[in-house]
Design an enzyme around this catalytic site. Sequence first.
Site, short mmCIF file in Angstrom:
data_model
loop_
_atom_site.label_atom_id
_atom_site.label_comp_id
_atom_site.label_asym_id
_atom_site.label_seq_id
_atom_site.Cartn_x
_atom_site.Cartn_y
_atom_site.Cartn_z
N GLY A 1 0.75 -1.06 0.11
CA GLY A 1 0.07 -0.10 -0.13
C GLY A 1 0.93 1.48 0.06
O GLY A 1 0.21 2.53 -0.03
N SER B 1 4.01 0.02 -6.57
CA SER B 1 3.34 -0.38 -8.00
C SER B 1 3.24 0.96 -8.89
O SER B 1 3.59 0.93 -10.15
CB SER B 1 1.87 -1.19 -7.93
OG SER B 1 2.41 -2.28 -7.31
N THR B 2 2.66 1.66 -8.10
CA THR B 2 2.39 3.15 -8.96
C THR B 2 3.86 3.86 -9.28
O THR B 2 3.96 4.41 -10.56
CB THR B 2 1.99 4.03 -7.88
OG1 THR B 2 0.59 3.85 -7.41
CG2 THR B 2 1.34 5.61 -8.60
N ARG C 1 -5.81 -10.17 -8.99
CA ARG C 1 -6.70 -9.09 -8.49
C ARG C 1 -7.07 -8.49 -10.09
O ARG C 1 -6.72 -8.87 -11.03
CB ARG C 1 -5.85 -7.93 -8.02
CG ARG C 1 -5.58 -8.19 -6.61
CD ARG C 1 -5.12 -6.95 -5.85
NE ARG C 1 -4.50 -7.38 -4.57
CZ ARG C 1 -3.38 -6.90 -3.96
NH1 ARG C 1 -2.66 -6.20 -4.67
NH2 ARG C 1 -3.19 -7.32 -2.77
N ARG D 1 -8.19 1.50 -0.85
CA ARG D 1 -8.15 0.40 -1.89
C ARG D 1 -9.55 -0.22 -2.35
O ARG D 1 -9.81 -0.46 -3.42
CB ARG D 1 -7.06 -0.74 -1.77
CG ARG D 1 -5.58 -0.46 -2.05
CD ARG D 1 -5.04 -1.58 -1.50
NE ARG D 1 -3.60 -1.53 -1.86
CZ ARG D 1 -2.62 -2.64 -1.77
NH1 ARG D 1 -3.01 -3.73 -1.22
NH2 ARG D 1 -1.42 -2.51 -2.15
N ARG E 1 -1.87 -6.38 7.56
CA ARG E 1 -0.87 -5.49 6.71
C ARG E 1 -0.07 -4.41 7.49
O ARG E 1 1.16 -4.27 7.37
CB ARG E 1 -1.43 -5.07 5.30
CG ARG E 1 -1.91 -6.05 4.49
CD ARG E 1 -2.39 -5.56 3.17
NE ARG E 1 -2.78 -6.60 2.06
CZ ARG E 1 -2.04 -7.39 1.54
NH1 ARG E 1 -0.54 -7.07 1.38
NH2 ARG E 1 -2.51 -8.11 0.50
N ASP F 1 5.76 10.73 0.73
CA ASP F 1 4.93 11.63 1.35
C ASP F 1 4.13 12.33 0.16
O ASP F 1 2.97 13.22 0.29
CB ASP F 1 5.41 12.42 2.23
CG ASP F 1 6.76 12.98 1.70
OD1 ASP F 1 7.01 13.01 0.71
OD2 ASP F 1 7.34 13.65 2.46
#
Length: 201
Positions: free
Chosen positions: A15, A19-20, A45, A138, A149, A173
């Site tokens: 989280g 991935s971003t 997913r 999410r 998590r 951030d």
Amino acid sequence: MSQFLRPLVLSGPSGVGKSTLLARLFADFPDKFGFSVSHTTRPPRPGETHGKQYFFVPVNEFKDLIAANAFIEHAEFSGNFYGTSFETVRLVHEQGRRCILDIEAQGVRQIKASTLDPVYLFISPPSLAALRSRLQGRGTETDASVQKRLATALKEIEYAKEPNVHDLVIVNDDLDRAYDLFKQVALGEDIVTDPLPPLDD
């Protein structure tokens, strides 16, 4: 250039935005980097494709790969297995690209005991409260899985605080700022590493 750069091991809590960051890097530099696609026993997913985000395999096949010593590292996380194979890293190198591996903390420990000599980069949330809101946002997590998590995230940050675990830290951030730093690291440039945030909520 990329074939002279050591593999980059990217780690950080679920989280946190790994991935971003990776998606932006690959969009900006389609020919410079290769992602080491991990094997997992978790179901895909929505939007995930076999061989792109992960190799989705049944548990018995994963255990056969463990028995064959096919993995640089493997771990069990939230009831599912994840592993990075020697083969996927080799294929990226053969394409003349810098290999990027997205690894859990458990896997980082195993890689440190392997022959791979990567650069270790930790992506940290600004706080656990910020991470909680991201996970809840999410829409794919139950309250129980968010708590699990977050507990894992706490352990990962504690491990990251140990000396000589990671070469560099980026606190996500602000996504644009974090991406700018991540891009510099991926291209082999020097950055001033961020301090890890305090662990209180």
